[in-house]
Design an enzyme around this catalytic site. Structure first.
Site, PDB file in Angstrom:
ATOM      1  CE  LYS A  14      50.904  32.214  52.084  1.00  0.00           C
ATOM      2  NZ  LYS A  14      50.718  31.660  50.723  1.00  0.00           N
ATOM      3  NE  ARG A  90      48.588  36.785  47.960  1.00  0.00           N
ATOM      4  CZ  ARG A  90      47.717  36.036  48.624  1.00  0.00           C
ATOM      5  NH1 ARG A  90      47.597  36.129  49.934  1.00  0.00           N
ATOM      6  NH2 ARG A  90      46.961  35.172  47.986  1.00  0.00           N
ATOM      7  NE  ARG A 125      44.864  25.051  48.128  1.00  0.00           N
ATOM      8  CZ  ARG A 125      45.531  26.191  48.313  1.00  0.00           C
ATOM      9  NH1 ARG A 125      46.528  26.255  49.176  1.00  0.00           N
ATOM     10  NH2 ARG A 125      45.209  27.257  47.634  1.00  0.00           N
ATOM     11  NE  ARG A 158      41.142  28.929  47.952  1.00  0.00           N
ATOM     12  CZ  ARG A 158      42.274  29.519  48.306  1.00  0.00           C
ATOM     13  NH1 ARG A 158      42.886  29.147  49.411  1.00  0.00           N
ATOM     14  NH2 ARG A 158      42.781  30.472  47.584  1.00  0.00           N
ATOM     15  NE  ARG A 169      45.332  31.537  43.984  1.00  0.00           N
ATOM     16  CZ  ARG A 169      45.067  30.390  44.621  1.00  0.00           C
ATOM     17  NH1 ARG A 169      44.496  29.389  43.992  1.00  0.00           N
ATOM     18  NH2 ARG A 169      45.371  30.276  45.893  1.00  0.00           N
TER      19      ARG A 169
HETATM   20  P1  AMP Z   1      44.746  32.943  49.531  1.00  0.00           P
HETATM   21  O1  AMP Z   1      43.721  32.170  50.299  1.00  0.00           O
HETATM   22  O2  AMP Z   1      45.773  33.597  50.411  1.00  0.00           O
HETATM   23  O3  AMP Z   1      45.362  32.135  48.415  1.00  0.00           O
HETATM   24  O4  AMP Z   1      43.967  34.168  48.841  1.00  0.00           O
HETATM   25  C1  AMP Z   1      42.939  33.936  47.907  1.00  0.00           C
HETATM   26  C2  AMP Z   1      42.697  35.188  47.100  1.00  0.00           C
HETATM   27  O5  AMP Z   1      42.302  36.255  47.963  1.00  0.00           O
HETATM   28  C3  AMP Z   1      43.905  35.738  46.370  1.00  0.00           C
HETATM   29  O6  AMP Z   1      44.138  35.093  45.113  1.00  0.00           O
HETATM   30  C4  AMP Z   1      43.530  37.194  46.213  1.00  0.00           C
HETATM   31  O7  AMP Z   1      42.556  37.378  45.198  1.00  0.00           O
HETATM   32  C5  AMP Z   1      42.857  37.489  47.545  1.00  0.00           C
HETATM   33  N1  AMP Z   1      43.823  37.946  48.573  1.00  0.00           N
HETATM   34  C6  AMP Z   1      44.211  37.301  49.703  1.00  0.00           C
HETATM   35  N2  AMP Z   1      45.082  38.040  50.407  1.00  0.00           N
HETATM   36  C7  AMP Z   1      45.265  39.179  49.701  1.00  0.00           C
HETATM   37  C8  AMP Z   1      46.071  40.333  49.892  1.00  0.00           C
HETATM   38  N3  AMP Z   1      46.878  40.493  50.957  1.00  0.00           N
HETATM   39  N4  AMP Z   1      45.995  41.319  48.954  1.00  0.00           N
HETATM   40  C9  AMP Z   1      45.200  41.217  47.877  1.00  0.00           C
HETATM   41  N5  AMP Z   1      44.437  40.131  47.624  1.00  0.00           N
HETATM   42  C10 AMP Z   1      44.458  39.124  48.535  1.00  0.00           C
END
Ligand code: AMP
Length: 210
Positions: A14, A90, A125, A158, A169
């Site tokens: 994404k 989410r 990644r 990361r 996740r």
């Molecule tokens: P991402 O970069 O989108 O994979 O997000 C990394 C981490 O941030 C996730 O594993 C969650 O811990 C947190 N996170 C990101 N977006 C959300 C969301 N909309 N709601 C809750 N936690 C989020």
């Protein structure tokens, strides 16, 4: 302003798709909830301090915390802009919060990638901590190993991209986020693309349906 939501598992591409499209078209604004949260963690804000423990474990941060950040970005976005919303909502509760803001949703695009492929992708990644550009050691390598093409910073893995956290996740994705597919399908907003075509073709496919 209107919104295109990117839906898909962690590692489905994404962020790469949204980053590419926003780089090509100034009308498109990439907003990543994960980047907003990582920024808050890096700055040590109260929200960042609260979020960090959840993020390190691969769990979702509290809805109110991330929703406030997204509402702030929506409030400051004006004019003829399409927001590519990556990582939010989410879960259904967050989708309802987004609906209540009244911000118009143009479409929701599911970037479809099987779990087996996700594990591999995330293992390779690499991310730029400064400009947020994303790379993959095989599928999308930087010109110089370990160095961001765009800003020259050293790339990092990361913290939540380790195999155990990735498994958690994915569990969270299937349990919390997947119900959004039916939620937006009912509203007639859902589109799907095959997210396993390579970065360039994924972006083209996304653009065509969004
Ligand atoms: P991402 O970069 O989108 O994979 O997000 C990394 C981490 O941030 C996730 O594993 C969650 O811990 C947190 N996170 C990101 N977006 C959300 C969301 N909309 N709601 C809750 N936690 C989020």
């Amino acid at each position: 302003m209107n919104i295109v939501i990117l839906l898909g598992a962690p590692g489905s591409g994404k962020g790469t798709i949204a980053g590419r499209l926003a780089g090509e078209d100034p009308k498109l604004k990439h907003v990543s909830s994960g980047d907003l949260l990582r920024g808050a963690v890096a700055r040590g804000t109260p929200a960042g301090i609260e979020a960090k423990g959840y993020m390190d474990k691969g769990q979702l941060v509290p809805d109110a915390l991330i929703a406030q950040m997204i509402k702030d970005v929506i409030a400051e976005t004006e004019g003829d802009v399409i927001m590519l919303l990556d990582g939010f909502p989410r879960n259904v509760a967050q989708a309802e919060i987004l609906e209540k803001t009244g911000a118009p949703i143009r479409s929701v695009v599911l970037v479809d990638v099987p779990d087996e492929i996700i594990q591999d992708r995330i293992a390779g990644r690499r991310t730029c901590p400064k400009c947020k550009a994303g790379y993959h050691v095989k599928a999308l390598p930087p010109k110089v190993e370990g160095v961001c093409d765009k800003c020259g910073s050293d790339l990092v893995v990361r913290k939540d991209d380790n195999p155990d956290t990735v498994k958690d996740r994915l569990v969270v994705y299937h349990r919390e986020t997947e119900p959004l597919i039916a939620f937006y399908e009912k509203k007639g907003l859902l589109r799907r693309i095959d997210g396993d075509q390579g970065p360039e073709k994924n972006a083209v496919a996304f653009r065509a349906v969004m």
